[in-house]
Design a protein around this motif. Structure first.
Motif, PDB file in Angstrom:
ATOM      1  N   LEU A   1       0.823  -1.217   0.000  1.00  0.00           N
ATOM      2  CA  LEU A   1       0.000   0.000   0.000  1.00  0.00           C
ATOM      3  C   LEU A   1       0.858   1.269   0.000  1.00  0.00           C
ATOM      4  N   HIS A   2       2.007   1.207   0.629  1.00  0.00           N
ATOM      5  CA  HIS A   2       2.919   2.363   0.698  1.00  0.00           C
ATOM      6  C   HIS A   2       2.204   3.602   1.251  1.00  0.00           C
ATOM      7  N   ILE A   3       1.486   3.400   2.336  1.00  0.00           N
ATOM      8  CA  ILE A   3       0.785   4.516   2.979  1.00  0.00           C
ATOM      9  C   ILE A   3       1.807   5.576   3.395  1.00  0.00           C
ATOM     10  N   GLY A   4       1.485   6.834   3.106  1.00  0.00           N
ATOM     11  CA  GLY A   4       2.353   7.943   3.487  1.00  0.00           C
ATOM     12  C   GLY A   4       3.389   8.328   2.458  1.00  0.00           C
ATOM     13  N   ALA A   5       3.367   7.686   1.281  1.00  0.00           N
ATOM     14  CA  ALA A   5       4.351   8.007   0.246  1.00  0.00           C
ATOM     15  C   ALA A   5       4.237   9.474  -0.166  1.00  0.00           C
ATOM     16  N   GLU A   6       5.394  10.105  -0.380  1.00  0.00           N
ATOM     17  CA  GLU A   6       5.441  11.496  -0.832  1.00  0.00           C
ATOM     18  C   GLU A   6       5.270  11.523  -2.346  1.00  0.00           C
ATOM     19  N   LEU A   7       4.096  11.929  -2.801  1.00  0.00           N
ATOM     20  CA  LEU A   7       3.794  11.942  -4.227  1.00  0.00           C
ATOM     21  C   LEU A   7       3.966  13.371  -4.755  1.00  0.00           C
ATOM     22  N   SER A   8       5.217  13.790  -4.874  1.00  0.00           N
ATOM     23  CA  SER A   8       5.514  15.192  -5.170  1.00  0.00           C
ATOM     24  C   SER A   8       4.996  15.637  -6.531  1.00  0.00           C
ATOM     25  N   TYR A   9       4.859  14.709  -7.471  1.00  0.00           N
ATOM     26  CA  TYR A   9       4.400  15.098  -8.808  1.00  0.00           C
ATOM     27  C   TYR A   9       2.966  15.625  -8.823  1.00  0.00           C
ATOM     28  N   LEU A  10       2.231  15.392  -7.724  1.00  0.00           N
ATOM     29  CA  LEU A  10       0.832  15.827  -7.668  1.00  0.00           C
ATOM     30  C   LEU A  10       0.671  17.272  -7.205  1.00  0.00           C
ATOM     31  N   ASP A  11       1.751  17.936  -6.837  1.00  0.00           N
ATOM     32  CA  ASP A  11       1.709  19.347  -6.442  1.00  0.00           C
ATOM     33  C   ASP A  11       0.693  19.571  -5.319  1.00  0.00           C
ATOM     34  N   VAL A  12      -0.349  20.365  -5.574  1.00  0.00           N
ATOM     35  CA  VAL A  12      -1.276  20.765  -4.508  1.00  0.00           C
ATOM     36  C   VAL A  12      -2.094  19.592  -3.985  1.00  0.00           C
ATOM     37  N   ASN A  13      -2.220  18.523  -4.768  1.00  0.00           N
ATOM     38  CA  ASN A  13      -3.023  17.374  -4.349  1.00  0.00           C
ATOM     39  C   ASN A  13      -2.230  16.319  -3.584  1.00  0.00           C
ATOM     40  N   ARG A  14      -0.929  16.523  -3.419  1.00  0.00           N
ATOM     41  CA  ARG A  14      -0.110  15.439  -2.907  1.00  0.00           C
ATOM     42  C   ARG A  14      -0.442  15.055  -1.465  1.00  0.00           C
ATOM     43  N   GLU A  15      -0.763  16.029  -0.611  1.00  0.00           N
ATOM     44  CA  GLU A  15      -1.052  15.704   0.788  1.00  0.00           C
ATOM     45  C   GLU A  15      -2.389  14.979   0.903  1.00  0.00           C
ATOM     46  N   ALA A  16      -3.397  15.473   0.187  1.00  0.00           N
ATOM     47  CA  ALA A  16      -4.699  14.807   0.209  1.00  0.00           C
ATOM     48  C   ALA A  16      -4.596  13.387  -0.347  1.00  0.00           C
ATOM     49  N   ARG A  17      -3.748  13.218  -1.350  1.00  0.00           N
ATOM     50  CA  ARG A  17      -3.586  11.901  -1.966  1.00  0.00           C
ATOM     51  C   ARG A  17      -3.016  10.894  -0.974  1.00  0.00           C
ATOM     52  N   ARG A  18      -2.152  11.313  -0.067  1.00  0.00           N
ATOM     53  CA  ARG A  18      -1.612  10.413   0.956  1.00  0.00           C
ATOM     54  C   ARG A  18      -2.744   9.854   1.821  1.00  0.00           C
ATOM     55  N   TYR A  19      -3.719  10.687   2.129  1.00  0.00           N
ATOM     56  CA  TYR A  19      -4.835  10.235   2.960  1.00  0.00           C
ATOM     57  C   TYR A  19      -5.809   9.369   2.156  1.00  0.00           C
ATOM     58  N   GLU A  20      -5.850   9.568   0.840  1.00  0.00           N
ATOM     59  CA  GLU A  20      -6.680   8.683   0.014  1.00  0.00           C
ATOM     60  C   GLU A  20      -6.134   7.263   0.037  1.00  0.00           C
ATOM     61  N   VAL A  21      -4.809   7.123   0.028  1.00  0.00           N
ATOM     62  CA  VAL A  21      -4.217   5.787   0.099  1.00  0.00           C
ATOM     63  C   VAL A  21      -4.514   5.156   1.456  1.00  0.00           C
ATOM     64  N   LEU A  22      -4.467   5.951   2.517  1.00  0.00           N
ATOM     65  CA  LEU A  22      -4.875   5.464   3.830  1.00  0.00           C
ATOM     66  C   LEU A  22      -6.326   4.993   3.803  1.00  0.00           C
ATOM     67  N   ALA A  23      -7.183   5.746   3.117  1.00  0.00           N
ATOM     68  CA  ALA A  23      -8.598   5.377   3.023  1.00  0.00           C
ATOM     69  C   ALA A  23      -8.792   4.058   2.282  1.00  0.00           C
ATOM     70  N   VAL A  24      -7.905   3.761   1.337  1.00  0.00           N
ATOM     71  CA  VAL A  24      -7.972   2.473   0.641  1.00  0.00           C
ATOM     72  C   VAL A  24      -7.721   1.333   1.627  1.00  0.00           C
ATOM     73  N   PHE A  25      -6.754   1.516   2.531  1.00  0.00           N
ATOM     74  CA  PHE A  25      -6.523   0.481   3.548  1.00  0.00           C
ATOM     75  C   PHE A  25      -7.755   0.320   4.440  1.00  0.00           C
ATOM     76  N   LYS A  26      -8.368   1.425   4.821  1.00  0.00           N
ATOM     77  CA  LYS A  26      -9.591   1.333   5.631  1.00  0.00           C
ATOM     78  C   LYS A  26     -10.677   0.576   4.871  1.00  0.00           C
ATOM     79  N   ARG A  27     -10.745   0.803   3.558  1.00  0.00           N
ATOM     80  CA  ARG A  27     -11.732   0.083   2.742  1.00  0.00           C
ATOM     81  C   ARG A  27     -11.440  -1.409   2.757  1.00  0.00           C
ATOM     82  N   ILE A  28     -10.168  -1.779   2.736  1.00  0.00           N
ATOM     83  CA  ILE A  28      -9.794  -3.199   2.779  1.00  0.00           C
ATOM     84  C   ILE A  28     -10.233  -3.823   4.104  1.00  0.00           C
ATOM     85  N   THR A  29     -10.032  -3.112   5.204  1.00  0.00           N
ATOM     86  CA  THR A  29     -10.447  -3.655   6.504  1.00  0.00           C
ATOM     87  C   THR A  29     -11.967  -3.752   6.599  1.00  0.00           C
TER      88      THR A  29
END
Length: 374
Positions: A9-37
């Protein structure tokens, strides 16, 4: 027994190419793990196998560990089993060693460990990375009895010379496992049988770059002695998509915008704007100068979550006519057409692309990778 198999899942990865969306995108990946649980909870999954790299690093894990623990605790009827990967190794900085763990979570150590669940007649063996590199170490075969045997491992399968726990088909076959749950490779593989052992990579549940395109998810289903009936379950929040868009019939920037958006909606449905796109503009517009690709990029950014453009369009010309010119340009086109005629079929398009780039160079300077717009 019902299992869910996930990894990377690589939760917390720094996705710098996303610019303004990069921080929100980190939490979206966290939300994917919550969806799995939540899938584990709703589908009454007995065991969730997490084959490494739950977090992108142990530093990232500190910011996201509490919600991950909470999600696991909320699916209390499921047993979660985890081996640390090369990105979040079980070293002194690992939160898995420094924080209180949920009762339904087992984290395997840096040496092989076996956990037995008597009520399920299940035996699981696993081994975590203790630092960013690891070599495979042989292990005694798991007992051949009425218990279901699972091996959980973050590793490079059939990758000799790898520094990331390389294993071979012989290692899998000699393990004595009924199912060998793999992690590390982000591309999903089919559930295959190696000797008497079923094995698979589920791939990453959420793509994090344009080398991880398409629908992502997990494997879930029933396993038993001699059988692994696992199905792919999509769970990604957004898709990374690389797509060619033909703008041959666009007569301007607005026309090109309309053509791109209608194509994406037709191919990816009404929620197409939520995806991340790398669009390759191709074709031979009659008036290529009427399409302002920089403005087009700006307009698309207003419509799509993320977009990157590459301009591979060319001016509409007739090479056969151009080849008859008594000029350096004519000689160039004749030579390229001759080369294309003699080439293998799969090389012809490359030669035509080179010809069009050469023709562009007759008009103006062509810089390396000038087709990158955004």
């Amino acid at each position: 027994m019902k299992i869910l198999h996930t990894a990377d899942l690589h939760i917390g990865a720094e996705l710098s190419y996303l610019d303004v969306n990069r921080e929100a995108r980190r939490y979206e990946v966290l939300a994917v793990f919550k969806r799995i649980t939540e899938i584990c909870k709703n589908e009454k999954v007995d065991v969730c196998l997490i084959a490494g790299d739950l977090f992108d690093s142990n530093v990232a894990a500190k910011a996201f560990f509490a919600p991950v623990k909470e999600a696991i605790e909320n699916a209390s009827e499921t047993k979660f089993l985890y081996v640390a990967g090369n990105h979040d190794p079980l070293d002194a900085s690992s939160p898995f060693l420094n924080e209180r763990l949920p009762e339904n979570l087992t984290v395997f150590g840096a040496d092989y460990e076996t956990v037995v669940f008597e009520d399920m007649k299940l035996r699981v063996t696993g081994r975590s990375f203790s630092h960013s590199e690891m070599q495979y170490e042989a292990i005694e075969p798991m007992p051949d009895d009425e218990y279901l045997n699972i091996m959980l491992m973050h590793c490079d399968f059939a990758a000799s010379g790898s520094i990331y726990n390389p294993i071979t088909a012989e290692n899998v076959m000699s393990s004595g496992a009924d199912y060998f749950a793999l992690g590390h490779i982000h591309k999903r593989t089919a559930v295959e049988k190696v000797g008497k052992t079923f094995t698979s990579y589920p791939g990453c549940p959420e793509g994090q770059g344009f080398d991880e395109t398409g629908v992502k998810g997990v494997y879930m289903g029933e396993i038993s002695k001699g059988n692994a009936d696992l199905k792919f379950v999509p769970c990604s929040a957004r898709l990374h998509i690389v797509k060619k868009i033909d703008l041959s019939f666009a007569d301007g920037t607005d026309s090109a915008l309309s053509s791109i958006l209608s194509t994406l909606e037709a191919d990816y449905g009404e929620k197409y704007a939520n995806n991340l796109y790398k669009l390759i503009l191709i074709g031979y517009p009659e008036d290529i100068g009427a399409i302002d690709t920089v403005m087009l990029s700006v307009l698309l950014r207003d419509k799509l979550y993320f977009v990157k453009l590459r301009n591979k369009m060319h001016r509409r010309i007739d090479p056969e006519i151009l080849a008859k010119e008594v000029s350096l340009k004519g000689v160039f086109v004749r030579k390229m057409l001759e080369k294309a005629e003699a080439a293998e079929e799969d090389k012809k398009q490359e030669i035509f692309e080179a010809m069009y780039l050469g023709l562009d160079a007759f008009e103006t300077e062509v810089a390396y990778d000038e087709d990158i717009i955004s």
